[in-house]
Design an enzyme around this catalytic site. Sequence first.
Site, PDB file in Angstrom:
ATOM      1  N   GLU A  44       3.060   4.515  -2.739  1.00 45.18           N
ATOM      2  CA  GLU A  44       3.834   3.278  -2.915  1.00 45.18           C
ATOM      3  C   GLU A  44       3.187   2.414  -3.991  1.00 45.18           C
ATOM      4  O   GLU A  44       1.976   2.494  -4.180  1.00 45.18           O
ATOM      5  CB  GLU A  44       3.931   2.512  -1.575  1.00 45.18           C
ATOM      6  N   ALA A  52       2.881   2.376   9.518  1.00 49.29           N
ATOM      7  CA  ALA A  52       1.417   2.491   9.622  1.00 49.29           C
ATOM      8  C   ALA A  52       0.807   2.484   8.221  1.00 49.29           C
ATOM      9  O   ALA A  52       0.505   1.413   7.678  1.00 49.29           O
ATOM     10  CB  ALA A  52       1.036   3.741  10.398  1.00 49.29           C
ATOM     11  N   ARG A  53       0.652   3.645   7.614  1.00 52.35           N
ATOM     12  CA  ARG A  53       0.090   3.706   6.260  1.00 52.35           C
ATOM     13  C   ARG A  53       0.631   4.953   5.566  1.00 52.35           C
ATOM     14  O   ARG A  53       0.670   6.030   6.181  1.00 52.35           O
ATOM     15  CB  ARG A  53      -1.425   3.773   6.345  1.00 52.35           C
ATOM     16  N   ARG A  83      -5.681   9.772  19.783  1.00 55.71           N
ATOM     17  CA  ARG A  83      -6.847  10.615  19.572  1.00 55.71           C
ATOM     18  C   ARG A  83      -7.618  10.752  20.883  1.00 55.71           C
ATOM     19  O   ARG A  83      -8.042  11.828  21.262  1.00 55.71           O
ATOM     20  CB  ARG A  83      -7.686   9.885  18.518  1.00 55.71           C
ATOM     21  N   GLY A 115      -3.278   1.940  19.846  1.00 54.75           N
ATOM     22  CA  GLY A 115      -4.267   0.878  19.617  1.00 54.75           C
ATOM     23  C   GLY A 115      -3.585  -0.462  19.844  1.00 54.75           C
ATOM     24  O   GLY A 115      -2.551  -0.544  20.513  1.00 54.75           O
ATOM     25  N   ARG A 116      -4.142  -1.503  19.212  1.00 59.86           N
ATOM     26  CA  ARG A 116      -3.597  -2.843  19.450  1.00 59.86           C
ATOM     27  C   ARG A 116      -2.124  -2.945  19.066  1.00 59.86           C
ATOM     28  O   ARG A 116      -1.317  -3.508  19.789  1.00 59.86           O
ATOM     29  CB  ARG A 116      -4.419  -3.878  18.665  1.00 59.86           C
ATOM     30  N   ILE A 117      -1.761  -2.395  17.890  1.00 59.88           N
ATOM     31  CA  ILE A 117      -0.371  -2.531  17.432  1.00 59.88           C
ATOM     32  C   ILE A 117       0.543  -1.633  18.274  1.00 59.88           C
ATOM     33  O   ILE A 117       1.619  -2.057  18.710  1.00 59.88           O
ATOM     34  CB  ILE A 117      -0.264  -2.217  15.925  1.00 59.88           C
ATOM     35  N   HIS A 150       6.663  -2.394   2.585  1.00 57.15           N
ATOM     36  CA  HIS A 150       5.348  -2.650   3.193  1.00 57.15           C
ATOM     37  C   HIS A 150       5.198  -4.128   3.569  1.00 57.15           C
ATOM     38  O   HIS A 150       4.300  -4.817   3.080  1.00 57.15           O
ATOM     39  CB  HIS A 150       4.220  -2.210   2.250  1.00 57.15           C
ATOM     40  N   ILE A 151       6.097  -4.585   4.458  1.00 56.10           N
ATOM     41  CA  ILE A 151       6.094  -6.015   4.824  1.00 56.10           C
ATOM     42  C   ILE A 151       5.936  -6.236   6.329  1.00 56.10           C
ATOM     43  O   ILE A 151       6.227  -7.322   6.826  1.00 56.10           O
ATOM     44  CB  ILE A 151       7.399  -6.712   4.349  1.00 56.10           C
TER      45      ILE A 151
HETATM   46  C1  GLV Z   1      -1.346  -3.756   6.253  1.00 55.34           C
HETATM   47  O1  GLV Z   1      -0.804  -2.771   5.925  1.00 55.34           O
HETATM   48  C2  GLV Z   1      -2.641  -3.810   6.858  1.00 55.34           C
HETATM   49  O2  GLV Z   1      -3.335  -2.784   6.932  1.00 55.34           O
HETATM   50  O3  GLV Z   1      -3.034  -4.898   7.277  1.00 55.34           O
END
Ligand code: GLV
Length: 323
Positions: free
Chosen positions: A267, A237-238, A177, A155-157, A285-286
């Site tokens: 987290e 990511a997450r 996907r 995707g974008r990132i 998470h920065i």
């Molecule tokens: C950061 O984790 C976001 O989803 O923007």
Amino acid sequence: MKPRVQVTREVFDEVLDYLAEHFEVSANQSDAPFTPVELAEHLADKHGALTVLTDRVDDALLARCPNLKAVCNIAVGFNNIDLKACSARGVLATNTPGVLDSATADFTWALILATARRLTEAEAWLRAGEWHGWKLKQFLGQDVAGATLGIVGLGRIGQAVARRARGFDMKVLYFNRKRVDADIEREFGATYAPLDTLLAESDIVTLHTPYSPATHHLIGAQQLARMKPTAMLIHAARGGVVDDAALIEALKSGKIAAAGLDVFESEPKLNPAFLRFKNVVLAPHIASSTHRTRFNMAMLAARNLVAALTTGKPPNLLNPPAN
Ligand code: GLV
């Protein structure tokens, strides 16, 4: 009377000033996260909310907030918001896509380079007073230039990460996907590969998928077992996309060589085993945390909130318009 909105965590003063032009604003500038009960209490009489990824917005909460019309998340990820419940209750939900791509991609590269070159391990050693002289074989790391980079989620990132890989003369594989258009593949020099192939062939695997039931533990024991023993996993990511317990086992048993991690399951309570690995670079998470990017994220969320409550058409609407 102006609509009432709640800002759930500390934001920049300019964002509060902008909101105050349109709304009666309650702000939690103390920055202590609301418990679910506190969140419900604060939102009970509000028309809108500026939320962050630690605020859970589910049907139980919405049921207690009859006036709520908009929930605007200061994040691109929105797994903290139940979109179906929002739609069912006539609540518009928004996120902040686009403004954090560069910062997040830059940080991904910080993790890639720090992990490959053992930067945090070497720094800790130096700070501990262990450096008594130069050695040819000191802190030997992995080459990034010329390596194969596997991007999961273009995707974008993911695309911003791929763009930066050009300067490192890398072969770039990607899994998505849905395969992206050929012109995007060409633009980013990225070759589609099924996930198993990407995992088997990459020296560096970096994750950029949103978190959803479909991507829960996308990377688990089976997937880690397919990676090269010399490979490293980068995750900004997450939490939940990776099975952290499986990752710890893979690192312990040498199934993979190293990891660079910005996000974790549960987290901020990360599994203490992570703290013991020297070959893991850890961050809290920065990835999007630069002055400009966090400001832009908060301001975009505020713009979404103003648009949602004035025109009903926020620019970054996530859920179908509620009836
Ligand atoms: C950061 O984790 C976001 O989803 O923007």
